[in-house]
Design an enzyme around this catalytic site. Structure first.
Site, PDB file in Angstrom:
ATOM      1  N   ASP A   1       0.743  -1.305   0.009  1.00 54.77           N
ATOM      2  CA  ASP A   1      -0.079  -0.058  -0.222  1.00 54.77           C
ATOM      3  C   ASP A   1       0.794   1.374   0.032  1.00 54.77           C
ATOM      4  O   ASP A   1       0.587   2.132  -0.572  1.00 54.77           O
ATOM      5  CB  ASP A   1      -0.916  -0.023   1.158  1.00 54.77           C
ATOM      6  CG  ASP A   1      -2.211   0.567   1.064  1.00 54.77           C
ATOM      7  OD1 ASP A   1      -2.558   0.851  -0.190  1.00 54.77           O
ATOM      8  OD2 ASP A   1      -2.903   0.729   1.849  1.00 54.77           O
TER       9      ASP A   1
ATOM     10  N   ALA B   1      -2.597  10.097   7.801  1.00 57.77           N
ATOM     11  CA  ALA B   1      -1.842  10.330   6.625  1.00 57.77           C
ATOM     12  C   ALA B   1      -1.226   9.063   6.027  1.00 57.77           C
ATOM     13  O   ALA B   1      -1.556   8.009   6.405  1.00 57.77           O
ATOM     14  CB  ALA B   1      -0.609  11.039   7.155  1.00 57.77           C
ATOM     15  N   TRP B   2      -0.659   9.097   4.820  1.00 54.00           N
ATOM     16  CA  TRP B   2      -0.358   7.816   4.178  1.00 54.00           C
ATOM     17  C   TRP B   2       1.020   7.255   4.361  1.00 54.00           C
ATOM     18  O   TRP B   2       1.319   6.101   4.000  1.00 54.00           O
ATOM     19  CB  TRP B   2      -0.492   7.942   2.526  1.00 54.00           C
ATOM     20  CG  TRP B   2       0.137   9.336   2.185  1.00 54.00           C
ATOM     21  CD1 TRP B   2      -0.453  10.438   1.838  1.00 54.00           C
ATOM     22  CD2 TRP B   2       1.671   9.683   1.932  1.00 54.00           C
ATOM     23  NE1 TRP B   2       0.454  11.543   1.290  1.00 54.00           N
ATOM     24  CE2 TRP B   2       1.746  10.868   1.408  1.00 54.00           C
ATOM     25  CE3 TRP B   2       2.707   8.802   2.004  1.00 54.00           C
ATOM     26  CZ2 TRP B   2       3.058  11.530   1.056  1.00 54.00           C
ATOM     27  CZ3 TRP B   2       3.875   9.514   1.736  1.00 54.00           C
ATOM     28  CH2 TRP B   2       4.223  10.618   1.380  1.00 54.00           C
ATOM     29  N   ASN B   3       1.795   7.799   5.329  1.00 57.21           N
ATOM     30  CA  ASN B   3       3.171   7.478   5.474  1.00 57.21           C
ATOM     31  C   ASN B   3       3.179   6.320   6.594  1.00 57.21           C
ATOM     32  O   ASN B   3       3.992   5.204   6.320  1.00 57.21           O
ATOM     33  CB  ASN B   3       4.121   8.404   5.818  1.00 57.21           C
ATOM     34  CG  ASN B   3       3.839   9.274   7.079  1.00 57.21           C
ATOM     35  OD1 ASN B   3       2.577   9.127   7.706  1.00 57.21           O
ATOM     36  ND2 ASN B   3       4.757   9.894   7.494  1.00 57.21           N
TER      37      ASN B   3
ATOM     38  N   GLU C   1      -6.479   8.349   1.382  1.00 58.82           N
ATOM     39  CA  GLU C   1      -7.088   7.731   0.093  1.00 58.82           C
ATOM     40  C   GLU C   1      -5.850   6.889  -0.704  1.00 58.82           C
ATOM     41  O   GLU C   1      -6.118   6.160  -1.313  1.00 58.82           O
ATOM     42  CB  GLU C   1      -7.451   9.053  -0.645  1.00 58.82           C
ATOM     43  CG  GLU C   1      -7.353   8.746  -2.132  1.00 58.82           C
ATOM     44  CD  GLU C   1      -7.024  10.202  -2.790  1.00 58.82           C
ATOM     45  OE1 GLU C   1      -7.172  11.372  -2.107  1.00 58.82           O
ATOM     46  OE2 GLU C   1      -6.715   9.999  -3.928  1.00 58.82           O
TER      47      GLU C   1
ATOM     48  N   GLU D   1      -1.608  16.575  14.536  1.00 56.02           N
ATOM     49  CA  GLU D   1      -0.031  16.146  14.341  1.00 56.02           C
ATOM     50  C   GLU D   1       0.279  16.327  12.837  1.00 56.02           C
ATOM     51  O   GLU D   1      -0.051  15.808  11.870  1.00 56.02           O
ATOM     52  CB  GLU D   1      -0.150  14.547  14.367  1.00 56.02           C
ATOM     53  CG  GLU D   1      -0.377  14.100  15.658  1.00 56.02           C
ATOM     54  CD  GLU D   1       0.729  14.427  16.754  1.00 56.02           C
ATOM     55  OE1 GLU D   1       1.667  14.905  16.323  1.00 56.02           O
ATOM     56  OE2 GLU D   1       0.553  14.146  18.114  1.00 56.02           O
TER      57      GLU D   1
ATOM     58  N   GLU E   1       8.546  21.839   3.769  1.00 54.45           N
ATOM     59  CA  GLU E   1       8.690  20.380   3.891  1.00 54.45           C
ATOM     60  C   GLU E   1       8.673  19.666   2.357  1.00 54.45           C
ATOM     61  O   GLU E   1       7.683  20.027   1.778  1.00 54.45           O
ATOM     62  CB  GLU E   1       7.550  19.917   4.694  1.00 54.45           C
ATOM     63  CG  GLU E   1       7.390  18.549   4.928  1.00 54.45           C
ATOM     64  CD  GLU E   1       6.229  17.840   5.742  1.00 54.45           C
ATOM     65  OE1 GLU E   1       5.250  18.294   5.435  1.00 54.45           O
ATOM     66  OE2 GLU E   1       6.328  17.275   7.098  1.00 54.45           O
TER      67      GLU E   1
ATOM     68  N   GLY F   1       1.371  21.893  14.799  1.00 51.23           N
ATOM     69  CA  GLY F   1       0.219  21.418  15.586  1.00 51.23           C
ATOM     70  C   GLY F   1       0.180  21.409  17.164  1.00 51.23           C
ATOM     71  O   GLY F   1       0.974  22.136  17.603  1.00 51.23           O
TER      72      GLY F   1
ATOM     73  N   GLU G   1       0.255  12.943  20.952  1.00 52.42           N
ATOM     74  CA  GLU G   1      -0.133  11.387  21.068  1.00 52.42           C
ATOM     75  C   GLU G   1       0.767  10.504  21.759  1.00 52.42           C
ATOM     76  O   GLU G   1       1.934  11.124  22.019  1.00 52.42           O
ATOM     77  CB  GLU G   1      -0.274  10.785  19.648  1.00 52.42           C
ATOM     78  CG  GLU G   1      -1.068  11.620  18.807  1.00 52.42           C
ATOM     79  CD  GLU G   1      -1.537  11.128  17.241  1.00 52.42           C
ATOM     80  OE1 GLU G   1      -0.508  10.697  16.701  1.00 52.42           O
ATOM     81  OE2 GLU G   1      -2.744  10.709  17.067  1.00 52.42           O
TER      82      GLU G   1
HETATM   83  P1  NDP Z   1      -2.911  15.557   3.950  1.00 48.56           P
HETATM   84  O1  NDP Z   1      -3.007  16.614   4.759  1.00 48.56           O
HETATM   85  O2  NDP Z   1      -2.929  15.602   2.370  1.00 48.56           O
HETATM   86  O3  NDP Z   1      -4.093  14.410   4.307  1.00 48.56           O
HETATM   87  C1  NDP Z   1      -4.240  14.099   5.500  1.00 48.56           C
HETATM   88  C2  NDP Z   1      -5.403  13.370   5.641  1.00 48.56           C
HETATM   89  O4  NDP Z   1      -6.412  14.388   5.819  1.00 48.56           O
HETATM   90  C3  NDP Z   1      -5.911  12.536   4.747  1.00 48.56           C
HETATM   91  O5  NDP Z   1      -6.593  11.565   5.256  1.00 48.56           O
HETATM   92  C4  NDP Z   1      -6.701  13.403   3.543  1.00 48.56           C
HETATM   93  O6  NDP Z   1      -7.577  12.730   2.773  1.00 48.56           O
HETATM   94  C5  NDP Z   1      -7.474  14.275   4.804  1.00 48.56           C
HETATM   95  N1  NDP Z   1      -7.891  15.487   4.373  1.00 48.56           N
HETATM   96  C6  NDP Z   1      -7.612  16.285   3.171  1.00 48.56           C
HETATM   97  N2  NDP Z   1      -8.276  17.271   3.210  1.00 48.56           N
HETATM   98  C7  NDP Z   1      -9.184  17.305   4.213  1.00 48.56           C
HETATM   99  C8  NDP Z   1     -10.301  18.127   4.734  1.00 48.56           C
HETATM  100  N3  NDP Z   1     -10.595  19.375   4.184  1.00 48.56           N
HETATM  101  N4  NDP Z   1     -10.858  17.751   5.934  1.00 48.56           N
HETATM  102  C9  NDP Z   1     -10.630  16.682   6.712  1.00 48.56           C
HETATM  103  N5  NDP Z   1      -9.656  15.822   6.019  1.00 48.56           N
HETATM  104  C10 NDP Z   1      -9.062  15.997   4.909  1.00 48.56           C
HETATM  105  O7  NDP Z   1      -1.430  14.816   4.333  1.00 48.56           O
HETATM  106  P2  NDP Z   1      -0.703  13.541   3.602  1.00 48.56           P
HETATM  107  O8  NDP Z   1      -1.727  12.457   3.454  1.00 48.56           O
HETATM  108  O9  NDP Z   1      -0.081  14.008   2.318  1.00 48.56           O
HETATM  109  O10 NDP Z   1       0.551  13.104   4.523  1.00 48.56           O
HETATM  110  C11 NDP Z   1       1.667  14.056   4.693  1.00 48.56           C
HETATM  111  C12 NDP Z   1       1.531  15.232   5.908  1.00 48.56           C
HETATM  112  O11 NDP Z   1       1.300  14.303   6.942  1.00 48.56           O
HETATM  113  C13 NDP Z   1       3.104  15.564   5.928  1.00 48.56           C
HETATM  114  O12 NDP Z   1       2.903  16.985   5.955  1.00 48.56           O
HETATM  115  C14 NDP Z   1       3.519  15.250   7.306  1.00 48.56           C
HETATM  116  O13 NDP Z   1       4.433  15.856   7.663  1.00 48.56           O
HETATM  117  C15 NDP Z   1       2.213  14.944   7.927  1.00 48.56           C
HETATM  118  N6  NDP Z   1       2.491  13.911   9.049  1.00 48.56           N
HETATM  119  C16 NDP Z   1       2.396  14.347  10.130  1.00 48.56           C
HETATM  120  C17 NDP Z   1       2.787  13.407  11.083  1.00 48.56           C
HETATM  121  C18 NDP Z   1       2.640  13.826  12.826  1.00 48.56           C
HETATM  122  O14 NDP Z   1       2.630  13.120  13.556  1.00 48.56           O
HETATM  123  N7  NDP Z   1       2.993  15.114  13.076  1.00 48.56           N
HETATM  124  C19 NDP Z   1       2.869  12.104  11.014  1.00 48.56           C
HETATM  125  C20 NDP Z   1       3.065  11.850   9.639  1.00 48.56           C
HETATM  126  C21 NDP Z   1       2.592  12.577   8.446  1.00 48.56           C
HETATM  127  P3  NDP Z   1      -6.812  12.173   1.446  1.00 48.56           P
HETATM  128  O15 NDP Z   1      -5.528  12.058   1.359  1.00 48.56           O
HETATM  129  O16 NDP Z   1      -7.395  10.755   1.537  1.00 48.56           O
HETATM  130  O17 NDP Z   1      -7.526  13.113   0.607  1.00 48.56           O
END
Ligand code: NDP
Length: 483
Positions: A93, A150-152, A178, A249, A380, A453, A457
């Site tokens: 995935d 997030a996806w990571n 997604e 986060e 970033e 943020g 957690e």
């Molecule tokens: P995104 O901000 O693009 O997405 C995060 C989640 O929020 C996804 O499930 C996304 O859905 C959802 N989302 C998007 N728009 C909205 C909205 N308007 N309202 C509610 N939910 C929404 O992040 P990424 O998935 O690209 O992940 C990478 C980012 O996450 C990096 O900036 C990274 O630093 C951060 N991150 C932070 C961590 C922490 O603990 N501080 C740990 C891991 C990552 P979908 O993508 O399905 O459209």
């Protein structure tokens, strides 16, 4: 398709599907192969999940904490027993190498479940003597919590949110990214098998719109998001309008400071972990590596030598150390930062291009002579791109390390422990390491400050974010009324 789940969603203890929802494809980014095809949650499914969570939560909250903990322990044991299968699923995935997912993903999720399972039964309130009368406090669950991931680190993020939520008597509706919809479904199945009552952990697939629907729904009492700063701003605004508590986060651009007395091999190893693990797709990465001018040449030389030996390739091969990025689109974005860094005058030490093989692979990349104003030092990137900056003085490096909107993490390498504590004390970051980097055991609170943020957690701190305090005044004498 190699990882097609039984259905797209998991609601009220069972699989759920609505084929009218938009299609979401999960892609194995090492090959471009579609490994699963799912549907976005429709409003009717969102409704069902929230109703199910609401209906199940009160009974769950009324159970003895030790009983809740026992169920979470069983789920943790199942995660551990199925670690290999879950790791393979996570590798398909996310594209992250199996070498990593076998030790870092489901395993850390199990840690969280075990930790909060044990924590649940230790939660107590206070008694407050008031002379004749007294007061006491109760720690109550919040209700239905929404988790957005997030996806990571998909399964780790799901567990870091679900474990404290469930342990303290809440229900959860979780929306994975997604890009990585699969492992949260496997977790939901495991919870059901462990005996978690139906409705307490529900998974809804979807893009941002589904997350936004959860953020604004009055049935959701609390929201926890792991994602980027722009998404964080939107989700916090929606939650703020309803005065809902949130845990944010978000992203970072964290400093890793290497003083001239540091153990250089350890510092090099940490800088590599802080930029190349998971192909650099880690929020807390130390992507601004400040190397003291006196050690910079030796640091860069050892770094380049060790980086050249990193083995990229098929992530399902356990010998592979570097997998692809999450998608071709993300790779293009990261390569855009590389081109920008070159144009702004940074010196490319190694890497800087995609790997000569199919899939979204990129060579581990190091830039030296990066200055604070360059885009590479400010934004970033979320890829395997390390920026090395020079410094001379302690005060100078602290000021420069803090000159960012982010504040997720920071690291210091030095043999002088007085200096280490002094510097860490002045860095604006929520999660810090001394002579280590990116270790995030569940016992330690994790989270950021500034635009990275708020809320924490893990650790005891999570209690604050998944419970609220009820104060009870106990009158033990007559009521003294002046009327
Ligand atoms: P995104 O901000 O693009 O997405 C995060 C989640 O929020 C996804 O499930 C996304 O859905 C959802 N989302 C998007 N728009 C909205 C909205 N308007 N309202 C509610 N939910 C929404 O992040 P990424 O998935 O690209 O992940 C990478 C980012 O996450 C990096 O900036 C990274 O630093 C951060 N991150 C932070 C961590 C922490 O603990 N501080 C740990 C891991 C990552 P979908 O993508 O399905 O459209």
């Amino acid at each position: 398709m190699r990882a097609q789940p039984k259905a797209s969603h998991f609601i009220s203890g069972t699989w759920a599907e609505d084929p009218t929802g938009d299609v979401i494809e999960s892609v194995f980014s090492a090959t471009g192969e579609v490994i699963a095809r799912l549907h976005e949650a429709t409003p009717a499914l969102i409704d069902r999940a929230l109703d199910a969570a609401l209906a199940a939560q009160a009974d769950w909250a009324a159970r003895a904490p030790v009983e809740r903990g026992r169920i979470l322990q069983r789920a943790a044991a199942l995660l551990r027993a199925r670690n290999r299968a879950l790791s393979e699923l996570e590798t398909l995935d996310t594209g992250k190498p199996l070498q990593e997912t076998l030790v870092a993903d489901a395993a850390s999720g199990a840690d969280a479940l075990e930790y909060f399972a044990g924590f649940a039964a230790t939660v107590t309130g206070q008694t407050i003597p008031l002379g004749r009368d007294m007061a006491y406090t109760l720690r109550e669950p919040l209700g239905v919590c929404a988790g957005i991931g997030a996806w990571n680190y998909p399964i780790q993020i799901a567990c870091w949110k679900a474990a404290p939520a469930l342990a303290f008597g809440n229900a959860m509706v979780f929306k994975p990214s997604e890009m990585t919809p699969l492992s949260a479904l496997a977790l939901a199945e495991i919870f059901a098998e462990a005996g978690l009552p139906a409705g307490l952990f529900n998974v809804l697939q979807g893009r941002g719109g589904v997350g936004a629907a959860l953020a604004s729904d009055p049935r959701v009492a609390k929201l926890s998001l792991t994602g980027s700063v722009p998404t964080g701003r939107k989700v916090a605004a929606a939650a703020g309008a309803a005065l809902k508590p949130v845990t944010m986060e978000l992203g970072g651009k964290s400093p890793l400071i290497i003083f001239d007395d540091a153990d250089l091999d350890n510092a090099v190893g940490a800088a590599m972990l802080a930029n190349f693990y998971s192909s650099g797709q880690i929020c807390s990465n130390g992507t601004r590596v400040f190397a003291h001018r006196a050690v910079k040449p030796a640091f860069l030389q050892r770094l380049a030598a060790r980086t050249a030996k990193i083995v990229g390739g098929d992530p399902l091969d356990e010998a592979t150390q570097l997998g692809p990025l999450i998608s071709e689109a993300h790779l293009a974005r990261v390569l855009g930062y590389v081109a920008g860094a070159k144009a702004e005058g940074a010196r490319l030490v190694c890497g800087g291009a995609r790997l000569e093989r199919p899939g979204a692979f990129m060579a581990p990349t190091v830039f030296a002579d990066v200055t604070d104003s360059m885009t590479l030092a400010r934004e970033e990137v979320f890829g395997p791109v390390m920026a090395v900056l020079d410094f001379d003085e302690e005060d100078e490096v602290i000021a420069r390390a803090n000159a960012t909107e982010f504040g997720l993490a920071a690291g210091v390498f030095t043999r002088d422990l007085a200096r280490a504590h002094r510097v860490i004390g002045r860095l604006q970051a929520g999660t810090c390491w001394i002579n280590a980097y990116n270790l995030t055991p569940v016992e330690m609170p994790f989270g950021g400050v500034k635009a990275s943020g708020y809320g924490r957690e893990n650790g005891h701190a999570a209690l604050e974010h998944y419970t609220r305090v009820k104060s009870v005044y106990l009158g033990l004498g007559d009521v003294d009324a002046p009327y």
